[in-house]
Design a protein around this motif. Structure first.
Motif, PDB file in Angstrom:
ATOM      1  N   LEU A 121      -7.133  -4.912  15.074  1.00  0.00           N
ATOM      2  CA  LEU A 121      -7.169  -3.738  14.287  1.00  0.00           C
ATOM      3  C   LEU A 121      -8.146  -3.980  12.908  1.00  0.00           C
ATOM      4  O   LEU A 121      -8.166  -5.218  12.775  1.00  0.00           O
ATOM      5  CB  LEU A 121      -5.964  -2.801  13.821  1.00  0.00           C
ATOM      6  CG  LEU A 121      -5.138  -3.546  12.984  1.00  0.00           C
ATOM      7  CD1 LEU A 121      -3.861  -2.519  12.445  1.00  0.00           C
ATOM      8  CD2 LEU A 121      -4.460  -4.679  13.521  1.00  0.00           C
ATOM      9  N   ALA A 122      -8.474  -3.001  12.205  1.00  0.00           N
ATOM     10  CA  ALA A 122      -8.904  -3.207  10.990  1.00  0.00           C
ATOM     11  C   ALA A 122      -8.261  -2.289   9.866  1.00  0.00           C
ATOM     12  O   ALA A 122      -7.702  -1.414  10.171  1.00  0.00           O
ATOM     13  CB  ALA A 122     -10.428  -2.701  11.019  1.00  0.00           C
ATOM     14  N   SER A 123      -8.561  -2.725   8.782  1.00  0.00           N
ATOM     15  CA  SER A 123      -7.902  -2.057   7.551  1.00  0.00           C
ATOM     16  C   SER A 123      -8.595  -2.109   6.344  1.00  0.00           C
ATOM     17  O   SER A 123      -9.447  -2.993   6.095  1.00  0.00           O
ATOM     18  CB  SER A 123      -6.448  -2.546   7.320  1.00  0.00           C
ATOM     19  OG  SER A 123      -5.908  -1.892   6.149  1.00  0.00           O
ATOM     20  N   SER A 124      -8.846  -0.920   5.584  1.00  0.00           N
ATOM     21  CA  SER A 124      -9.539  -0.645   4.399  1.00  0.00           C
ATOM     22  C   SER A 124      -8.641   0.018   3.357  1.00  0.00           C
ATOM     23  O   SER A 124      -7.743   0.842   3.806  1.00  0.00           O
ATOM     24  CB  SER A 124     -10.942  -0.116   4.412  1.00  0.00           C
ATOM     25  OG  SER A 124     -11.764  -1.195   5.073  1.00  0.00           O
ATOM     26  N   ALA A 125      -8.751  -0.053   1.981  1.00  0.00           N
ATOM     27  CA  ALA A 125      -8.214   0.660   1.024  1.00  0.00           C
ATOM     28  C   ALA A 125      -9.499   1.437   0.216  1.00  0.00           C
ATOM     29  O   ALA A 125     -10.357   0.740  -0.071  1.00  0.00           O
ATOM     30  CB  ALA A 125      -7.411  -0.246   0.325  1.00  0.00           C
ATOM     31  N   VAL A 126      -8.869   2.803  -0.096  1.00  0.00           N
ATOM     32  CA  VAL A 126      -9.739   3.525  -0.962  1.00  0.00           C
ATOM     33  C   VAL A 126      -9.009   4.770  -1.486  1.00  0.00           C
ATOM     34  O   VAL A 126      -8.127   5.125  -0.835  1.00  0.00           O
ATOM     35  CB  VAL A 126     -11.258   4.113  -0.118  1.00  0.00           C
ATOM     36  CG1 VAL A 126     -10.733   5.090   1.164  1.00  0.00           C
ATOM     37  CG2 VAL A 126     -12.459   4.640  -0.849  1.00  0.00           C
ATOM     38  N   LEU A 127      -9.400   4.976  -2.830  1.00  0.00           N
ATOM     39  CA  LEU A 127      -8.706   6.065  -3.393  1.00  0.00           C
ATOM     40  C   LEU A 127      -7.409   5.989  -3.635  1.00  0.00           C
ATOM     41  O   LEU A 127      -6.648   6.925  -3.539  1.00  0.00           O
ATOM     42  CB  LEU A 127      -9.155   7.453  -2.780  1.00  0.00           C
ATOM     43  CG  LEU A 127     -10.857   7.569  -2.789  1.00  0.00           C
ATOM     44  CD1 LEU A 127     -10.968   9.041  -2.197  1.00  0.00           C
ATOM     45  CD2 LEU A 127     -11.195   7.830  -4.282  1.00  0.00           C
ATOM     46  N   GLY A 128      -6.954   4.792  -3.647  1.00  0.00           N
ATOM     47  CA  GLY A 128      -5.342   4.444  -3.767  1.00  0.00           C
ATOM     48  C   GLY A 128      -4.468   4.543  -2.572  1.00  0.00           C
ATOM     49  O   GLY A 128      -3.540   4.572  -2.447  1.00  0.00           O
TER      50      GLY A 128
END
Length: 356
Positions: free
Chosen positions: A294-301
């Motif tokens: 899988l893939a993961s990212s963070a944005v806007l908390g």
């Protein structure tokens, strides 16, 4: 009718070299396209929320953030093989939009953003050193200087305007670290990781790079290694609670969120949260389903997890969202509503978070 971006359609390839044979067979035979619509939550706080699924179920994809958008790139999809699909996710609107296809179809590539451009790096088939640059404004791709070391299953992050690529596999498992300068279009070798491994994850916290997990043919690792770019030096930190590869990570604030992956006993939905300030780990709420690649990212908390597949060969298009687990000082002897005190630190945490 809108046409699907061009894809490469070989037979679905076998899984990465670290997958146990029984699961590799399932992976090779899988042809299931899953969009999970609902999940019974076992935890009532800090839980993952299902959002609009990706248009295509995929494993071995990469994601990168530019502005407040997330770009899902490449991977392998049942029925389509290794793909060059690029889709943009708008977390505010919860909408996916197809974008210009990547010139080179790849899976187990890595990606990072620098200077407003997204870079898709390495991957397979063929274990390549191809690097392609995506301009989100123009919606166009361009080839840039190839990475010196061909590899798949590596991790990439941006720090200080440079892109660092670490680890991976190209017939052997690598500790190699290489830095790309987008301004000069040039690669430079940097200090190798202490532990050679592939199918690891990496993120940046407080100006340091954290490379977590991964493995080699005979072992999976829970190792956490911190890189100081100024000193060009690696330091070993507190290991993850569980050894695993094929995992994903994202960072927000001073925390690293590590999700999914494969352990010696099977694929997991596990979330572990590393507090870089305390050099310690907390357990968080699990994903709706166990999956690796899988893939993961963070944005806007918020933390997002995308795609992957499981032990029985199900491919996921799932998008899951988690509000950043923020710790707050407790007021007097009590915590704010819905939070509970973690006595060892004197901080309030969401009830779903427990110390390891």
């Amino acid at each position: 009718e809108e046409s699907r971006p061009e894809t490469v359609r070989p037979a679905t390839p076998s899984v990465h070299p670290l997958m146990p044979p029984s699961r590799a067979v399932h992976h090779a035979l899988a042809s299931v396209f899953v969009m999970v619509g609902a999940s019974a939550a076992h935890r009532v706080e800090a839980q993952w929320t299902l959002k609009s699924p990706m248009p295509t179920a995929r494993n071995g994809l990469a994601t990168a953030v530019e502005g407040d958008k997330i770009y899902a790139i490449g991977g392998v999809s049942p029925g389509f093989g290794i793909v060059n699909d690029v889709t943009e996710y708008d977390p505010t609107l919860d909408v996916w939009t197809p974008k210009a296809a990547m010139p080179t179809a790849r899976w187990y590539l890595c990606a990072a953003t620098a200077g407003g451009k997204v870079y898709a790096i390495g991957g397979a088939p063929g274990v390549t050193n191809v690097v392609e640059e995506y301009d989100p404004v123009a919606n166009t791709w361009a080839s840039v200087a190839p990475m010196p070391t061909p590899r798949m299953g590596a991790a990439a992050v941006e720090l200080g305007g440079f892109i660092y690529v670490m680890g991976g596999w190209n017939g052997v498992f690598l500790s190699t670290v290489e830095r790309y300068d987008p301004v000069l279009n040039r690669w430079t070798p940097r200090a190798s990781m202490p532990t050679a491994r592939g199918y690891l994850a990496a993120s940046v916290i407080n100006g340091k790079i954290y490379a977590v997990g991964g493995g080699i043919s005979t072992a999976m690792f829970n190792v956490v290694e911190e890189y100081d770019a100024g000193l060009n030096m690696w330091t070993t930190r507190t290991p993850m609670p569980t050894s695993r590869n094929g995992l994903a990570s994202a960072s927000s604030g001073y925390r690293l969120y590590v999700v999914g992956g494969t352990t010696v006993t099977g694929t997991v939905a596990q979330l572990d949260i590393y507090d870089a300030n305390a050099n310690s780990w907390l357990s968080g709420p699990s994903l709706s389903a166990a999956r690796f690649g899988l893939a993961s990212s963070a944005v806007l908390g918020k933390i997002y997890a995308f795609g992957g597949n499981d032990d029985v060969g199900t491919y996921y298009a799932t998008t899951e969202e988690l509000q950043e687990c923020v710790a707050q000082p407790f007021l007097g002897s009590t915590c704010l509503p819905s939070l509970s005190v973690l006595a060892a630190t004197g901080l309030c945490y969401n009830a779903a978070m427990t110390p390891n």
